[in-house]
Design an enzyme around this catalytic site. Structure first.
Site, PDB file in Angstrom:
ATOM      1  N   GLY A 112       0.798  -1.231   0.000  1.00  8.32           N
ATOM      2  CA  GLY A 112       0.000   0.000   0.000  1.00  8.32           C
ATOM      3  C   GLY A 112       0.820   1.265   0.000  1.00  8.32           C
ATOM      4  O   GLY A 112       1.635   1.471   0.888  1.00  8.32           O
ATOM      5  N   SER A 113       0.630   2.149  -0.975  1.00 14.48           N
ATOM      6  CA  SER A 113       1.513   3.300  -1.106  1.00 14.48           C
ATOM      7  C   SER A 113       1.063   4.175  -2.269  1.00 14.48           C
ATOM      8  O   SER A 113      -0.014   3.989  -2.817  1.00 14.48           O
ATOM      9  CB  SER A 113       2.948   2.814  -1.344  1.00 14.48           C
ATOM     10  OG  SER A 113       2.939   1.740  -2.257  1.00 14.48           O
ATOM     11  N   ARG A 114       1.933   5.127  -2.680  1.00 11.68           N
ATOM     12  CA  ARG A 114       1.625   5.967  -3.836  1.00 11.68           C
ATOM     13  C   ARG A 114       2.917   6.397  -4.514  1.00 11.68           C
ATOM     14  O   ARG A 114       4.006   6.320  -3.938  1.00 11.68           O
ATOM     15  CB  ARG A 114       0.816   7.197  -3.423  1.00 11.68           C
ATOM     16  CG  ARG A 114       1.590   8.177  -2.592  1.00 11.68           C
ATOM     17  CD  ARG A 114       0.682   9.246  -2.009  1.00 11.68           C
ATOM     18  NE  ARG A 114       0.626  10.453  -2.826  1.00 11.68           N
ATOM     19  CZ  ARG A 114      -0.107  11.522  -2.487  1.00 11.68           C
ATOM     20  NH1 ARG A 114      -0.835  11.503  -1.385  1.00 11.68           N
ATOM     21  NH2 ARG A 114      -0.104  12.587  -3.252  1.00 11.68           N
TER      22      ARG A 114
END
Length: 229
Positions: free
Chosen positions: A197-199
């Site tokens: 989970g990240s960007r």
């Protein structure tokens, strides 16, 4: 810049997940074997077994590494560095490298997305820097500057500098960056990997043509997110 001809290996599972998947398989298998041997009522065993299979399939899905080639001309093209959803398209003040106004496009990756990251442009890596920080939810605006992150600056063949930033999320506590200062980089190559989970943010010059819209789904190394002037 002439793109480098190379033969890519057909990697189906990303090497960043190899040890985790092996360890996870052994752990889940061990738990299920012990349950089967130690309890007479097999119903809990069947429930745990189904749950174990579901968890393991989610892990495999997370570390999958699809083979992708960008088929069109890459001149002045900016491709999505990650699978996910566009959560930011706006002008911002970038204080770390450019110290001026930039166009930022951010792509949020959920735990169900592929988490390999691709180079958004062809060029030469000018800067690579890792910053320790917090682990807030990655979709929050301040996550770009306060979360743990890695910054990669690339100069395109036309002399335009763009900045790509891998940002950790609430679940992502490890950012892997393959870029090294001075090396040539190309669309189709992996820039790094972020776990759980990240960007990824891309900072572009003002006046760049935006080719995506808010909440649009992106496919890493396939979706054209912008065209440089």
């Amino acid at each position: 810049m002439r793109r480098r001809l190379k033969k890519l290996k057909k990697i189906r599972i990303h090497h960043e997940g190899a040890q985790i998947l092996v360890a996870g398989f052994l752990l889940l298998a061990g738990i299920n074997v012990l349950l089967y041997m130690c309890i007479e009522n097999k119903i809990p065993f069947y429930v745990i077994s189904l749950a174990s299979i579901a968890v393991y399939l989610l892990m495999v899905n997370f570390f999958r590494c699809p083979i992708r080639y960008f088929e069109d001309d890459t001149e002045k093209i900016v491709v999505a560095p990650a699978d996910g959803k566009v959560v930011v398209i706006e002008e911002v003040d970038e204080h770390e490298y450019f110290h001026d106004r930039r166009l930022m496009i951010s792509i949020f990756m959920s735990p169900l997305n592929v988490h390999a990251n691709w180079y958004p442009v062809d060029g030469v890596v000018k800067k690579v820097e890792h910053h320790n920080g917090r682990f807030m939810n990655a979709w929050l605006p301040k996550a770009s500057t306060e979360n743990e992150r890695s910054t990669i600056v690339i100069e395109t063949p036309e002399g335009v500098e763009i900045l790509a930033r891998q940002v950790a999320g609430a679940m992502a506590h490890r950012i892997v960056t393959y870029a090294q200062v001075g090396e040539e980089c190309y669309i189709d190559e992996h820039m790094g990997f972020i776990k759980f989970g990240s960007r990824v943010d891309v900072y572009l010059p003002l006046g760049t043509e935006v080719c995506v819209t808010m909440d649009q789904s992106t496919t890493g190394n396939q979706t054209v997110i912008a065209r440089l002037k």
